[in-house]
Design a protein around this motif. Structure first.
Motif, mmCIF file in Angstrom:
data_model
loop_
_atom_site.group_PDB
_atom_site.id
_atom_site.type_symbol
_atom_site.label_atom_id
_atom_site.label_comp_id
_atom_site.label_asym_id
_atom_site.label_seq_id
_atom_site.Cartn_x
_atom_site.Cartn_y
_atom_site.Cartn_z
ATOM 1 N N PRO A 89 -11.649 2.931 3.582
ATOM 2 C CA PRO A 89 -10.922 4.195 3.479
ATOM 3 C C PRO A 89 -11.250 4.867 2.154
ATOM 4 O O PRO A 89 -11.677 4.198 1.202
ATOM 5 N N CYS A 126 -1.801 2.209 -8.680
ATOM 6 C CA CYS A 126 -1.224 1.052 -8.009
ATOM 7 C C CYS A 126 -1.565 -0.260 -8.716
ATOM 8 O O CYS A 126 -1.699 -1.292 -8.065
ATOM 9 N N GLU A 131 0.623 -3.274 -7.952
ATOM 10 C CA GLU A 131 0.766 -3.813 -6.605
ATOM 11 C C GLU A 131 0.194 -5.226 -6.458
ATOM 12 O O GLU A 131 0.903 -6.171 -6.202
ATOM 13 N N ASP A 186 9.651 0.885 8.710
ATOM 14 C CA ASP A 186 9.178 -0.116 7.764
ATOM 15 C C ASP A 186 7.753 -0.595 8.024
ATOM 16 O O ASP A 186 7.072 -1.032 7.092
ATOM 17 N N ASP A 243 5.199 1.042 8.610
ATOM 18 C CA ASP A 243 4.303 1.877 7.822
ATOM 19 C C ASP A 243 4.215 1.443 6.371
ATOM 20 O O ASP A 243 3.248 1.729 5.689
ATOM 21 N N ARG A 244 5.271 0.813 5.905
ATOM 22 C CA ARG A 244 5.350 0.576 4.468
ATOM 23 C C ARG A 244 5.125 -0.883 4.091
ATOM 24 O O ARG A 244 5.315 -1.262 2.948
ATOM 25 N N THR A 245 4.768 -1.689 5.066
ATOM 26 C CA THR A 245 4.610 -3.100 4.772
ATOM 27 C C THR A 245 3.159 -3.399 4.385
ATOM 28 O O THR A 245 2.252 -3.049 5.128
ATOM 29 N N PHE A 246 2.984 -4.036 3.277
ATOM 30 C CA PHE A 246 1.653 -4.333 2.742
ATOM 31 C C PHE A 246 0.720 -3.141 2.880
ATOM 32 O O PHE A 246 -0.322 -3.224 3.536
ATOM 33 N N PRO A 247 1.100 -2.024 2.286
ATOM 34 C CA PRO A 247 0.323 -0.808 2.527
ATOM 35 C C PRO A 247 -1.072 -0.837 1.922
ATOM 36 O O PRO A 247 -1.863 0.073 2.184
ATOM 37 N N THR A 248 -1.389 -1.863 1.148
ATOM 38 C CA THR A 248 -2.754 -1.900 0.623
ATOM 39 C C THR A 248 -3.565 -3.028 1.231
ATOM 40 O O THR A 248 -4.640 -3.349 0.754
ATOM 41 N N MET A 271 -3.296 -1.107 6.363
ATOM 42 C CA MET A 271 -3.487 0.058 5.510
ATOM 43 C C MET A 271 -3.904 1.280 6.311
ATOM 44 O O MET A 271 -4.767 1.196 7.181
ATOM 45 N N GLU A 272 -3.269 2.354 6.001
ATOM 46 C CA GLU A 272 -3.628 3.572 6.708
ATOM 47 C C GLU A 272 -5.078 3.923 6.412
ATOM 48 O O GLU A 272 -5.490 3.924 5.261
ATOM 49 N N GLY A 273 -5.824 4.168 7.436
ATOM 50 C CA GLY A 273 -7.203 4.573 7.234
ATOM 51 C C GLY A 273 -8.188 3.439 7.435
ATOM 52 O O GLY A 273 -9.360 3.678 7.642
ATOM 53 N N ARG A 319 -0.900 -2.789 12.584
ATOM 54 C CA ARG A 319 0.449 -2.240 12.542
ATOM 55 C C ARG A 319 1.138 -2.373 13.879
ATOM 56 O O ARG A 319 2.333 -2.654 13.962
ATOM 57 N N TYR A 344 7.805 -8.247 5.756
ATOM 58 C CA TYR A 344 6.852 -8.886 4.854
ATOM 59 C C TYR A 344 6.453 -10.264 5.381
ATOM 60 O O TYR A 344 5.297 -10.655 5.328
#
Lengths: 740, 214
Positions: free
Chosen positions: A8, A28, A31, A153, A155-160, A165-167, A175, A200
């Motif tokens: 990404p 970040c 993180e 949630d 969407d926001r779990t381990f976002p990296t 991860m988005e993308g 997800r 998590y």
């Protein structure tokens, strides 16, 4: 540029654990810490040893996991971690024994999502009017509000992490499976549903497990087994609060300076311990450490979280003691810096720190008691209402069950059945009325059985403590070999899970009639199941809670018999599914009945026909209900004359403390029976001695109060067998003091 | 209070996913990640917030009327289940930012709940209502679910302040925190009058000492 196309935008690469490393290093930074060098030092010999341990899992377990422990210390090869975790969690067994089907549940969830108007691949919480959904006529398997929370949630779990991860490429599937996992769990255990923090754990499991269903059952094991996090995410979040209090006590002993320091700042432990405990340290920046912590956690259970927390505090203590500035202390605790919690630094300290299970358990008992100590409440009263109080703590209605009466628990009802029938027997009434009572008692048991069907797999049912306690004398494995048809027997959950609404049971209230019985800890005298069936004899072991009495006896009972022994508030039970030989039943009834007449104790029996007219779905077949005394005497009778087929040596022995005169009398009756002097018996005794010693030196110079004892007995929030064993040990300790 | 150098404890309360964490992030680090390329790409523009477990903590110094105040900000978990634990976070707080999501009507009901809770337990805690995600309703009025005037009416009863903020654009966020600091400094109770506080307490507690003082 070619490589960059795979990532990404803004991401330089993924580290070895799959976390994104960003081009912009300032971004970040807190993180995740990304180790620069990739360690792959698993030597071939190390790998071999691991493989050997994992393939021969049953042997590893019987060896007490000592080999495993030493290997674990050297590190787990990432490729074998999945198998190790699955073995430790026992998720295969869960999957096979549970009636809950993951795939069909996913289908249910999908149908619901269609009704709501989203899809697991396209979770847009903002596009749904959740209020309209909530008010709609359709009854959803999982409440839309829960779905909303999960959606939000996921969407926001381990976002990296590349998997979420988005993308990133895998993220869509990652997800979606995270969503499915959590939604299906909400279906699996509607009482718990979804709680922030679960995502998590689910995410971590998904990273490690290749198969989604495996991940699901691992998650169930983690969330439901008393050894791990059972009760952590329930509605009240009581257990985490109690654990924080336990930890507070622990650091008062282990790190007194730091504890004082915290107290002087008026900083509550919960403020930083919550994310550690509830997310199982996944908030730590160094993933190597997190994985190692999890390895240890899955092996040792919940104690590990205290061990790690202690280790972290021990490492950061010096620095934290120097300042009283919350703005400096809290960030360090909430987001421990990588240099503090990297694997090389932290793990050796974790291994050096020891936190014993009994330590946690006894602290827990003390905490539980203190939390009950409301100012203005008199101790005296509490002692008097010990029995009732236990149930208040136990309240945990499941599957829509409501509490009908608070003060009369099932136990008291069942108990009162015995007691009242006892009295009736004294008055010379017939067995007929007792039969009715027996039926009622049986019904109570069934009520308890039905709600948790999905969870009533052997692993999840809170195991009766006594069976584990005395397993040595009757190894489960051997019993299973002998009676394979009973292996999948759905052992009913013990009653102590909570009081239940037994609609039809109208038991005479015990209140005021028998002060002696109300004083005792009725609630924990749960119905104990003996797991050790053999086709010909069912032997039943049960350590009596009151006064460390371990009672072992054998009855010539065939499968299909249920025996309650209930004298002195104690219960003994044998359950099996098939019907017993009617002749044997008659004989046994005769034997027990005679004992009844002789001893003024109650005996009630049900026959097959009785049973059929009562409850069609009744899974427990005819039962004999007898008090402890009548059981004992029943054996004596059986031994002596009534059933010649029984050999005398089938009665293994009785060992209990002759605490009450009544017991002594019983003991005298059983003079000809050798006391239990087996290795297992000795082990229990020596173990309790050890615990006495350490408990005494470590915790308290004063003897435990009676109220404390009962609290120990009734820690139903944590129905772990280990915890329930504690009272026995402590009781011995207590007795020593009272004798002195 | 004695040891810690945080003068002003601020606690954020409100329904989950209501933008509490991003509000704090914006204020403390002045980032909604608008200047990071990756962030621009994402449709929602807030991918790195994680659900808060328990609470997060941040501190910032702020200068008001030539006085420096250190603010300790507690960003609590919004999940209803964590309610039982919230007490330890708002205990002793001087200010509470009760957040609601302008695009979510139910979040305002939740805000009312928190207000009640605070009024019951923390009488010295000043309440600030913050309607978050203002940027979403600014352009598209139809998405607004919480009417501004009904909130101000409600706030008037409470003597609370109302802000409509956006963490994405930074709208009203600095103003919100500045107002909190200002009110704190203005409040005579907090005005470097540390020795006075115990005195008054003693007076009320023990009439004997009152005699001495007279």
């Amino acid at each position: 540029m070619k490589i960059a196309a795979d990532f990404p935008e803004g991401v330089e690469r993924y580290d070895q654990h799959g976390f994104a490393v960003f081009n912009d290093k300032t971004f970040c930074e807190s993180e995740r810490h990304h180790p620069t060098e990739i360690k792959n030092k698993s030597s071939p010999a190390h790998m071999e040893a691991w493989k050997a341990v994992l393939t021969d899992w049953s042997r590893t377990q019987t060896n007490g996991c000592s080999k495993l422990r030493s290997l674990l210390r050297k590190g787990v090869p990432p490729s074998l971690r999945q198998q190790l975790w699955q073995n430790l969690l026992g998720c295969q067994h869960l999957k096979q024994t549970s009636k809950f089907n993951y795939k069909t549940s996913v289908r249910l969830i999908r149908r619901e999502l269609v009704d709501i108007g989203i899809s697991e691949y396209c979770l847009r919480p903002n596009q749904v009017d959740w209020n309209v959904t909530a008010e709609s006529e359709i009854s959803f398997p999982v409440p839309p509000q829960v779905i909303r929370q999960i959606t939000v949630d996921v969407d926001r779990t381990f976002p990296t992490h590349r998997q979420f991860m988005e993308g990133s490429h895998e993220a869509k599937e990652g997800r979606a499976s995270l969503f499915r996992l959590l939604a299906v769990y909400a279906l699996y255990n509607p009482q718990v549903g979804y709680c922030q923090g679960m995502s998590y754990i689910a995410g971590m499991l998904l990273m490690q497990m290749t198969d989604e269903e495996e991940a699901f059952w691992s998650m169930v094991a983690l969330f439901e087994k008393p050894k791990y996090l059972s009760g952590y995410f329930d509605q009240s979040l009581l257990r985490i609060q109690q654990h924080a209090a336990v930890f507070q006590k622990l650091i008062t002993h282990r790190l007194p300076k730091f504890a004082n320091h915290l107290a002087s700042m008026d900083l509550h432990l919960l403020t930083f311990v919550t994310p550690w405990f509830m997310c199982l340290y996944t908030s730590f920046p160094c993933w190597d450490t997190v994985l190692a912590i999890w390895d240890l956690l899955l092996l040792d259970g919940i104690c590990t979280i205290f061990r790690v927390a202690l280790a972290v505090l021990r490492l950061s203590q010096d620095e934290l003691l120097q300042t009283t500035d919350l703005a400096r202390i809290l960030p360090r605790l909430l987001h421990p810096p990588p240099e503090l919690v990297n694997a090389e630094h932290l793990l050796p300290v974790v291994w050096r720190t020891t936190v014993e299970k009994w330590e946690i358990d006894s602290l827990q008992a003390i905490v539980a008691e203190e939390s009950d100590d409301k100012p203005g409440r008199k101790r005296r009263r509490r002692i008097d209402s010990d029995a009732g109080k236990a149930e208040v703590v136990e309240k945990r209605p499941r599957n829509g069950e409501t509490e009908e009466e608070n003060e009369t628990s099932v136990f008291r009802r069942v108990l009162s059945l015995f007691k009242s029938s006892n009295q009736q027997a004294q008055r010379g009434s017939t067995t007929r009325s007792q039969t009715a009572k027996a039926r009622a008692a049986n019904r109570v048991t069934q009520r308890r059985k039905t709600p948790g069907v999905a969870k009533a797999t052997a692993g999840l049912v809170p195991r009766p403590s006594n069976t584990t306690a005395l397993q040595h004398s009757n190894p489960t494995s051997s019993a299973e070999h002998k009676a394979p048809d009973l292996k999948n027997l759905n052992l009913a959950p013990t009653l102590h899970q909570g009081s239940t609404a037994s609609r039809n049971t109208k038991a005479p209230s015990m209140k005021g009639k028998d002060p002696d019985s109300s004083r005792k800890t009725v609630a924990t005298a749960s119905v104990k199941w003996s797991k050790f069936f053999e086709p010909a004899t069912a032997s039943c072991t049960s350590p009596w809670k009151e006064g460390l009495k371990a009672l072992t006896f054998s009855l010539p009972v065939q499968q299909g018999m249920m025996i309650f022994g209930g004298g002195n508030n104690q219960y003994t039970s044998v359950v099996s599914e098939e019907l017993p030989d009617p002749k044997l039943m008659e004989k046994l009834q005769a034997a027990l009945g005679e004992a009844d007449v002789n001893n003024n104790s109650a005996v009630a029996a049900r026959t097959k026909d009785d049973h059929k007219t009562e409850d069609e779905d009744d899974r427990i077949s005819p039962c004999i209900i007898a008090t402890e005394d009548s059981c004992l005497d029943g054996i004596l009778k059986l031994n002596s004359s009534n059933l010649p087929s029984v050999k005398r040596d089938s009665v293994k022995g009785v060992r209990f403390s002759p605490r009450r005169s009544g017991d002594r009398a019983t003991l005298r009756k059983l003079e000809n029976i050798k006391p239990l002097n087996t290795p297992s018996g000795r082990r229990i005794i020596s173990k309790s001695a050890k615990v006495q010693h350490s408990f005494k030196t470590f915790h308290t110079p004063t003897p435990l109060r009676r109220s404390q004892m009962s609290r120990l007995n009734s820690s139903p929030q944590f129905s772990s067998p280990e915890i329930e064993l504690q009272p026995m040990k402590l009781r011995a300790h207590m007795r020593k003091f009272t004798q002195e | 209070m004695s040891g810690s150098r945080v003068d002003l404890k601020v606690v954020l309360l409100g329904k989950e996913y209501g933008g509490k964490t991003s509000l704090v992030e914006r204020y403390l680090h002045d980032r909604f990640h608008g200047d990071v390329p990756y962030q621009n790409r994402t449709s929602k523009g807030r991918p790195f917030y994680t659900p808060t477990i328990g609470a997060a903590f941040g501190a910032k110094k702020i200068e008001v009327d030539s006085r420096t105040v250190t603010m300790g900000i507690w960003d609590t978990a919004g999940s209803e289940r964590y309610e039982a634990m919230s007490r330890i976070y708002y205990r002793g707080a001087k200010a509470a930012i009760v957040c609601y999501d302008l695009t979510d009507g139910t979040s305002f009901d939740r805000a009312k709940f928190w207000v009640e809770e605070l009024k019951r337990n923390e009488e010295f805690c000043k309440i600030y209502l913050s309607g978050n995600k203002f940027d979403l309703v600014e352009n598209d009025k139809s998405r607004r679910q919480v009417d501004y005037h009904s909130v101000t009416d409600y706030a008037e009863e409470l003597k609370a302040e109302v802000f409509e903020t956006s963490s994405k654009t930074g709208h009203q966020i600095k103003e919100l925190f500045f107002k909190i600091a200002q009110d704190y400094v203005k409040e005579p109770r907090n005005n470097d009058a540390a020795p006075e506080v115990p005195k008054t307490l003693n007076l009320t507690d023990k009439p004997k000492k009152a005699d001495c003082a007279c």
